[in-house]
Design an enzyme around this catalytic site. Structure first.
Site, PDB file in Angstrom:
ATOM      1  N   ASP A 296       0.864  -1.172   0.000  1.00 27.83           N
ATOM      2  CA  ASP A 296       0.000   0.000   0.000  1.00 27.83           C
ATOM      3  C   ASP A 296       0.913   1.238   0.000  1.00 27.83           C
ATOM      4  OD1 ASP A 296      -2.127   1.690  -0.053  1.00 27.83           O
ATOM      5  OD2 ASP A 296      -3.203   0.764   1.593  1.00 27.83           O
TER       6      ASP A 296
HETATM    7  C1  NOJ Z   1      -3.859   4.053   0.005  1.00 22.45           C
HETATM    8  C2  NOJ Z   1      -5.067   3.180   0.104  1.00 22.45           C
HETATM    9  O1  NOJ Z   1      -5.064   2.476   1.325  1.00 22.45           O
HETATM   10  C3  NOJ Z   1      -5.200   2.192  -1.040  1.00 22.45           C
HETATM   11  O2  NOJ Z   1      -6.421   1.519  -0.916  1.00 22.45           O
HETATM   12  C4  NOJ Z   1      -5.067   2.890  -2.355  1.00 22.45           C
HETATM   13  O3  NOJ Z   1      -5.252   1.987  -3.413  1.00 22.45           O
HETATM   14  C5  NOJ Z   1      -3.702   3.545  -2.415  1.00 22.45           C
HETATM   15  N1  NOJ Z   1      -3.598   4.519  -1.351  1.00 22.45           N
HETATM   16  C6  NOJ Z   1      -3.423   4.207  -3.755  1.00 22.45           C
HETATM   17  O4  NOJ Z   1      -4.182   5.333  -3.892  1.00 22.45           O
END
Ligand code: NOJ
Length: 765
Positions: A296
């Protein structure tokens, strides 16, 4: 389409073609034949330097306005250099054919090996034409409609240059305080599993030019953040992990999802990004997942803040060794991984495994056949915002609405001769209905409730705002400010209500009050809205309350006093039309709640499939205090999981089992009669639950194991059947594996998780 190969690649291709002779295919040509893809991947891998391999494991956020000058200074310049060297395997948040094409051109035509970049984006519930938030869609229990919605999202975004969506989120969510419950399918593992599979299939289709690679997230346990506070510590048992959290992930992997995303949280003291048990042992070994895992955003770097890694270099070592294949925006791999390999801290085999996985997905997407596959400007212009997409998102929006209460058949509204007061800032809002996580869509593009109602001409509609919900225009990244004081519009609202036959109050959360980083410690109507509701009620109690929100709200007063309540979530671009069609009865609602609506915040986490405990209490009240309860409130939600009304009424009877006992390889057929006792044709979600009475580990009081969304004509009786077999009763046992255990069970059937009909059965080995 033909593209110019970089000058270095031709001799390389000759080597590759020879080494891939069994596959007899040009190395740059992708195919769905996995063994031939594997052969090409291996050949390409053999040509790559360690730095180029690590580069494939590196993902950057769009760092530069590609229509502007090339970045010369700072981190953007460095990232640009990396792109030119072939050290960027993927980018996120670059969208639109023009920009994607410009960046892909650098990767493909200016780097040594010309390996295409994969472009990721959060296409969570639509790109420009927005579907209901995923939690709302889950309330439809309509797998075809959900799949269709994912197909629309994929078609629009793929036409805009994207080839990878960070969806579906399949985190089972039991705590409505957590802002991201809006992104998933609610509290039940089974419902989450079947919806996860539908979404993966909708996004990926046959991996054609209108499809995207799916990314199943967040692996794993993220939604169990303590007290519903985003990014908080997670502490779940092995039992909960395997029986509740993991099944939707497994279902998504089995549906063919090409990628996974790990998560911000720790599990058993180890951050998910550095967690080998999750990524290597479960996902890649036990489930034989062949795709790749992306971290993430910055989650590798965050292992330092977790107190698990002393610095970014150690975090990179731990993540790589744990099977986290691609680094989203930490720069940990690109900065340190090659050195870690040289120092012997990460084996080159591990790097090869990660790169193989990444290249394989690129081959499967067809990016080696044509890196500009998703970059057709004419297609983009012809596809984005298409009329049929609007029809598609309207259809699923109507299906997502849940009728919570309808005393004296206040709904549907009469189409003529009525004076209707519409009250609430959210009734006149064209941005909030888009919900959270719709970063590709433009503000002010949803149909408001007021616009939807005004499309019906027979009644006289008067609008009064009553009170603002938010202050200013909320944005995705900044804390949304709530109006806690300004009640200056109350008098106008009261006067408008006084003169009306029916009052429609549109209250709830603004679309940007849910989503990432938007946990709430109170779940009532935000700001002054509860007071507005009670004030208007005194002037005219004939109220239809239309709730728009991204999570269950705590509304016991409304549930008690307001005659009609419609749960309308954040329904996307066609929101107002969907709501108006339901309010006027042109669409008969059939949605059912995918999460229960609690009575009080102190009940959270609250979910129907809880354990019995040693002191469960009984049905009848008791004087004794020594049982599992609160002294000030009962244990039940206001509205349970699976609950939802219709303008039709249904009666369940005649629950029959083909046999009361079955053995290995056997099955039981369960049937039930459902009668539409009304004069209106309708749809009902017939739900089947099972309780396993005794297990080697304790079992939930009830678990959803099947459902059927069925149309039943007015007066008609429909017999709905289900099959129970060994798969239905399997669980993760004390032996630490999925298996069946002989014993006694109960089956329950009904229109919600509170069922009247039940029957016993047993399973023998
Ligand atoms: C953080 C989020 O937790 C995730 O779900 C997302 O896909 C990413 N950022 C990218 O934006």
């Amino acid at each position: 389409m033909k593209y110019n190969l970089p000058k270095y690649i031709l001799p390389a291709l000759i080597v590759l073609a020879i080494s891939c002779s069994t596959a007899k295919q040009d190395i740059t040509s992708s195919t769905k034949n996995i063994s031939s893809i594997d052969c090409k991947v291996d050949s390409l891998l053999s040509l790559m330097t360690l730095e180029e391999k690590v580069g494939q494991m590196n993902q950057y956020n769009g760092f530069w306005n590609v229509t502007g000058p090339v970045p010369k200074d700072g981190s953007a310049a460095k990232k640009y250099e990396h792109l030119k060297k072939g050290w960027v395997g993927s980018m996120l948040n670059v969208k639109g054919v023009k920009d994607v094409k410009a960046l892909q051109k650098i990767a493909v035509e200016e780097t040594r090996l010309g390996i295409p970049v994969i472009f990721g984006y959060d296409v969570i519930h639509g790109y420009k034409t927005i579907s209901p938030i995923p939690l709302a869609e889950a309330a439809s229990w309509d797998l075809e409609a959900i799949k269709k919605s994912a197909e629309i999202a994929a078609a629009e975004s793929a036409a805009s240059g994207l080839n990878w969506t960070f969806a579906p989120m399949v985190d089972v969510s039991r705590d409505a305080r957590w802002g991201r419950v809006m992104e998933g399918a609610g509290e039940d593992p089974y419902l989450n599993s079947v919806i996860a599979a539908a979404r993966v299939k909708g996004f990926q289709g046959n991996l054609g030019e209108f499809n995207l690679a799916a990314c199943v997230k967040h692996f794993a346990g993220y939604s169990f953040a303590e007290a519903g506070k985003d990014y908080n510590t997670v502490d779940v048992s092995h039992n909960t992990l395997h029986n509740i959290i993991l099944p939707p992930f497994k279902a998504a992997a089995e549906a063919g999802a090409l990628t996974f995303m790990n998560s911000f949280n720790e599990l058993d003291g180890i951050p998910a990004t550095g967690n080998a048990y999750l990524q290597r042992d479960i996902l890649k070994k036990d489930w034989n997942f062949q795709g790749f895992v992306v971290s993430d955003w910055g989650s590798m770097g965050e292992m330092v803040a977790h107190g698990y890694s002393k610095d970014l270099k150690q975090a990179a070592e731990q993540a790589a060794n744990a099977g986290s294949d691609m680094d989203m925006e930490s720069s940990g791999y690109v900065e340190h991984l090659a050195a870690l390999v040289r120092e012997g801290k990460v084996s080159e085999d591990k790097i090869n495994d990660a790169v193989r996985r990444i290249l394989r997905v690129k081959f499967e997407l067809g990016l080696f056949d044509n890196p500009y596959k998703y970059c057709d400007e004419a297609r983009e212009a012809a596809t984005v915002g298409k009329k049929e997409f609007h029809e598609g998102v309207l259809d699923v929006a109507k299906k997502s609405i849940v009728l919570l209460k309808n005393n004296n058949n206040l709904l549907p509204l009469k189409k003529e001769g009525q004076r209707i007061a519409v009250i609430g800032a959210l009734a006149n809002d064209k941005t909030s209905p888009l919900g959270s996580w719709r970063i590709g869509a433009d503000d002010n593009t949803a149909v408001s409730v007021l616009e939807g109602l005004n499309a019906y001409k027979g009644n006289q509609i008067t609008y009064a705002k009553g009170a603002d919900v938010v202050i200013g225009e909320p944005t995705f990244t900044v804390e949304t400010k709530i109006n806690m004081t300004d009640k200056s519009g109350f008098t106008e609202a009261v006067n408008t209500a006084k003169n009306a036959d029916v009052v429609i109050m549109v209250l709830g959360e603004h679309g940007l009050q849910t989503g990432e980083g938007r946990s709430r410690a109170e779940l009532g109507l935000p700001g002054v809205q509860q007071e507005l509701l009670e004030t208007v009620y005194k002037a005219n109690p004939n109220i239809v309350l239309v709730l728009t929100n991204g999570r269950p709200l705590i509304i016991p007063w409304a549930a008690q006093n307001i005659p009609a309540i419609v749960e309308a979530w954040h329904l996307g671009t066609e929101s107002g039309n969907a709501i108006a069609q339901v309010l006027y009865g042109d669409y008969n609602p059939s949605g059912k709640l995918p999460m229960c609506f609690p009575k009080a915040i102190g009940q959270l986490p609250l979910y129907y499939n809880h354990k019995s405990t040693g002191r469960p209490g009984g049905e009848s009240p008791t004087e004794s205090v020594f049982w599992s309860h609160y002294t000030d409130i009962d244990n039940n939600p206001v509205y349970p999981f699976g609950y939802g009304l219709s303008y039709s009424t249904f009666e369940y009877s005649n629950l029959k089992l083909s046999t009361n006992t079955f053995a290995q390889n056997g099955q039981i057929r369960v049937s039930v009669d459902v009668k539409n006792t009304s004069k209106i044709d309708g749809k009902e979600v017939v739900q089947l639950y099972i309780r396993d009475l005794i297990g080697s580990v304790t079992r939930p009081v009830k678990e959803l194991k099947g459902f059927e969304l069925t149309e039943i004509k007015a007066g008609e009786v429909k017999t709905v059947t289900f099959t129970i077999d060994e798969k239905t009763i399997e669980f993760y046992t004390a032996n630490k594996k999925w298996e069946t255990e002989a014993g006694d069970f109960k089956v329950f059937v009904g229109g919600s998780s509170i069922t009247k009909l039940e029957a016993p059965f047993s399973y023998t080995k």
